[in-house]
Design a protein around this motif. Structure first.
Motif, PDB file in Angstrom:
ATOM      1  N   LEU A  25      -0.164   4.564  11.829  1.00  0.00           N
ATOM      2  CA  LEU A  25      -0.393   5.772  12.143  1.00  0.00           C
ATOM      3  C   LEU A  25       0.370   7.219  11.588  1.00  0.00           C
ATOM      4  O   LEU A  25       1.639   6.878  11.355  1.00  0.00           O
ATOM      5  CB  LEU A  25      -0.363   6.209  13.719  1.00  0.00           C
ATOM      6  N   GLY A  26      -0.357   7.788  10.867  1.00  0.00           N
ATOM      7  CA  GLY A  26       0.027   8.992   9.931  1.00  0.00           C
ATOM      8  C   GLY A  26       0.493   8.348   8.461  1.00  0.00           C
ATOM      9  O   GLY A  26       1.156   9.266   7.860  1.00  0.00           O
ATOM     10  N   LEU A  27       0.307   7.108   8.159  1.00  0.00           N
ATOM     11  CA  LEU A  27       0.626   6.899   6.841  1.00  0.00           C
ATOM     12  C   LEU A  27      -0.707   6.275   6.304  1.00  0.00           C
ATOM     13  O   LEU A  27      -0.466   5.113   5.456  1.00  0.00           O
ATOM     14  CB  LEU A  27       1.884   5.507   6.782  1.00  0.00           C
ATOM     15  N   ASP A  28      -1.683   6.565   6.207  1.00  0.00           N
ATOM     16  CA  ASP A  28      -3.138   6.124   5.466  1.00  0.00           C
ATOM     17  C   ASP A  28      -3.809   7.614   5.257  1.00  0.00           C
ATOM     18  O   ASP A  28      -4.558   7.989   5.670  1.00  0.00           O
ATOM     19  CB  ASP A  28      -4.009   5.713   6.902  1.00  0.00           C
ATOM     20  N   PRO A  29      -3.309   8.233   4.229  1.00  0.00           N
ATOM     21  CA  PRO A  29      -3.660   9.434   3.613  1.00  0.00           C
ATOM     22  C   PRO A  29      -4.993   9.395   3.081  1.00  0.00           C
ATOM     23  O   PRO A  29      -5.843  10.328   3.035  1.00  0.00           O
ATOM     24  CB  PRO A  29      -2.596   9.932   2.524  1.00  0.00           C
ATOM     25  N   TRP A  30      -5.447   7.970   2.804  1.00  0.00           N
ATOM     26  CA  TRP A  30      -6.884   7.893   2.102  1.00  0.00           C
ATOM     27  C   TRP A  30      -7.810   7.869   3.297  1.00  0.00           C
ATOM     28  O   TRP A  30      -9.039   7.673   3.176  1.00  0.00           O
ATOM     29  CB  TRP A  30      -6.923   7.067   1.043  1.00  0.00           C
ATOM     30  N   LYS A  31      -7.541   7.562   4.215  1.00  0.00           N
ATOM     31  CA  LYS A  31      -8.094   7.300   5.515  1.00  0.00           C
ATOM     32  C   LYS A  31      -8.993   6.088   5.365  1.00  0.00           C
ATOM     33  O   LYS A  31     -10.270   5.888   5.696  1.00  0.00           O
ATOM     34  CB  LYS A  31      -9.048   8.562   5.952  1.00  0.00           C
ATOM     35  N   VAL A  32      -8.409   4.897   4.946  1.00  0.00           N
ATOM     36  CA  VAL A  32      -9.163   3.728   4.701  1.00  0.00           C
ATOM     37  C   VAL A  32      -9.566   3.338   6.007  1.00  0.00           C
ATOM     38  O   VAL A  32     -10.702   2.671   5.903  1.00  0.00           O
ATOM     39  CB  VAL A  32      -7.866   2.725   3.976  1.00  0.00           C
ATOM     40  N   GLY A  62       0.888  -1.309   0.042  1.00  0.00           N
ATOM     41  CA  GLY A  62      -0.043   0.007  -0.049  1.00  0.00           C
ATOM     42  C   GLY A  62       0.835   1.226  -0.022  1.00  0.00           C
ATOM     43  O   GLY A  62       0.478   2.242  -0.637  1.00  0.00           O
ATOM     44  N   ALA A  63       2.071   1.416   0.787  1.00  0.00           N
ATOM     45  CA  ALA A  63       2.740   2.474   0.826  1.00  0.00           C
ATOM     46  C   ALA A  63       3.110   3.003  -0.436  1.00  0.00           C
ATOM     47  O   ALA A  63       2.813   4.395  -1.009  1.00  0.00           O
ATOM     48  CB  ALA A  63       4.040   2.397   1.483  1.00  0.00           C
ATOM     49  N   PRO A  64       3.689   2.432  -1.586  1.00  0.00           N
ATOM     50  CA  PRO A  64       3.927   3.105  -2.814  1.00  0.00           C
ATOM     51  C   PRO A  64       2.625   3.563  -3.680  1.00  0.00           C
ATOM     52  O   PRO A  64       2.790   4.537  -4.333  1.00  0.00           O
ATOM     53  CB  PRO A  64       4.536   2.097  -3.703  1.00  0.00           C
ATOM     54  N   ASN A  65       1.561   2.884  -3.321  1.00  0.00           N
ATOM     55  CA  ASN A  65       0.467   3.437  -4.133  1.00  0.00           C
ATOM     56  C   ASN A  65      -0.369   4.565  -3.302  1.00  0.00           C
ATOM     57  O   ASN A  65      -1.149   5.182  -4.113  1.00  0.00           O
ATOM     58  CB  ASN A  65      -0.767   2.213  -3.983  1.00  0.00           C
ATOM     59  N   THR A  66       0.115   4.831  -2.197  1.00  0.00           N
ATOM     60  CA  THR A  66      -0.664   5.868  -1.329  1.00  0.00           C
ATOM     61  C   THR A  66      -0.023   7.199  -1.038  1.00  0.00           C
ATOM     62  O   THR A  66      -0.570   7.992  -1.165  1.00  0.00           O
ATOM     63  CB  THR A  66      -1.531   5.302  -0.103  1.00  0.00           C
ATOM     64  N   ALA A  73     -10.011   8.242  10.371  1.00  0.00           N
ATOM     65  CA  ALA A  73      -8.904   9.402  10.749  1.00  0.00           C
ATOM     66  C   ALA A  73      -8.118   8.886  12.082  1.00  0.00           C
ATOM     67  O   ALA A  73      -8.584   8.154  12.986  1.00  0.00           O
ATOM     68  CB  ALA A  73      -9.705  10.702  11.295  1.00  0.00           C
ATOM     69  N   ASN A  74      -6.884   8.641  11.905  1.00  0.00           N
ATOM     70  CA  ASN A  74      -5.914   8.040  12.894  1.00  0.00           C
ATOM     71  C   ASN A  74      -6.109   6.755  13.218  1.00  0.00           C
ATOM     72  O   ASN A  74      -6.165   6.270  14.256  1.00  0.00           O
ATOM     73  CB  ASN A  74      -5.914   8.899  14.199  1.00  0.00           C
ATOM     74  N   CYS A  75      -6.647   5.791  11.925  1.00  0.00           N
ATOM     75  CA  CYS A  75      -6.777   4.639  12.213  1.00  0.00           C
ATOM     76  C   CYS A  75      -7.684   4.264  13.131  1.00  0.00           C
ATOM     77  O   CYS A  75      -7.502   2.881  13.663  1.00  0.00           O
ATOM     78  CB  CYS A  75      -5.331   3.884  12.350  1.00  0.00           C
ATOM     79  N   GLU A  76      -8.669   4.886  13.273  1.00  0.00           N
ATOM     80  CA  GLU A  76      -9.858   4.639  14.438  1.00  0.00           C
ATOM     81  C   GLU A  76     -10.604   3.290  14.353  1.00  0.00           C
ATOM     82  O   GLU A  76     -10.592   2.641  15.258  1.00  0.00           O
ATOM     83  CB  GLU A  76     -10.810   5.913  14.269  1.00  0.00           C
ATOM     84  N   SER A  77     -10.572   2.866  13.104  1.00  0.00           N
ATOM     85  CA  SER A  77     -11.639   1.593  12.979  1.00  0.00           C
ATOM     86  C   SER A  77     -10.716   0.339  13.561  1.00  0.00           C
ATOM     87  O   SER A  77     -11.318  -0.599  13.714  1.00  0.00           O
ATOM     88  CB  SER A  77     -12.117   1.263  11.651  1.00  0.00           C
ATOM     89  N   LEU A  78      -9.475   0.720  13.423  1.00  0.00           N
ATOM     90  CA  LEU A  78      -8.735  -0.697  14.166  1.00  0.00           C
ATOM     91  C   LEU A  78      -8.053  -0.531  15.411  1.00  0.00           C
ATOM     92  O   LEU A  78      -7.348  -1.305  16.053  1.00  0.00           O
ATOM     93  CB  LEU A  78      -7.414  -0.741  13.198  1.00  0.00           C
ATOM     94  N   ARG A  79      -8.387   0.893  16.166  1.00  0.00           N
ATOM     95  CA  ARG A  79      -7.794   1.005  17.470  1.00  0.00           C
ATOM     96  C   ARG A  79      -8.491   0.200  18.227  1.00  0.00           C
ATOM     97  O   ARG A  79      -7.756  -0.274  19.568  1.00  0.00           O
ATOM     98  CB  ARG A  79      -8.094   2.775  17.775  1.00  0.00           C
TER      99      ARG A  79
END
Length: 151
Positions: free
Chosen positions: A133-140, A61-65, A143-149
């Motif tokens: 955290l901080g490397l999900d610009p599309w907020k999949v 995902g990193a190279p694509n996002t 915000a701030n990885c909330e759905s996995l927290r």
């Protein structure tokens, strides 16, 4: 006889005085015992196969996002945040985990991931998904990885 009766009353009064007294607005129920799950269908947070899936997902995902060739160098401080067994209407068993990922850029970033069963290929087996955290610009993962927290 009177002497024995007064000694018995004194003993009863002393015993009653040693019991804890709770004010009506202060009483707290004793904490419930922790449930130890031994028959979980999802592996532990530290399982190398789980970490390999999280790492593969990030490195794909990193190279694509974020358009950077970032890699996970090391995982540390991994622990379980919550466990959700399959019960009643909840048909998916989940284990929520957190840790720290050392990224190839030299940064230490918080990592959240979930292990779910049966969510593997074609609904067979388990699957792990993570968010750095901080490397999900599309907020999949919100915000701030909330759905996995989870908590």
């Amino acid at each position: 006889m009177r002497r024995h009766l007064s000694a018995l009353v004194s003993l009863a009064a002393c015993a009653a005085g040693t019991a804890p007294a709770f004010a009506a607005d202060y009483y707290q129920a004793p904490p419930e015992r922790a449930v130890v799950v031994t028959n979980a269908l999802v592996p532990a947070c530290e399982n190398p196969r789980v970490l390999a899936q999280v790492e593969d997902q990030f490195e794909y995902g990193a190279p694509n996002t974020v358009h950077a060739a970032l890699q996970v160098v090391e995982f540390s401080g991994l622990y379980e945040k919550a466990y959700q067994p399959r019960a009643g209407t909840k048909l998916i068993e989940r284990r929520y985990c957190q840790g720290t990922a050392l990224i190839s850029s030299g940064e230490h970033r918080t990592l959240y991931y979930v292990i779910e069963y049966p969510m593997g290929y074609a609904g067979v087996g388990w699957r792990a998904e993570g968010c750095v955290l901080g490397l999900d610009p599309w907020k999949v993962y919100g915000a701030n990885c909330e759905s996995l927290r989870r908590f």
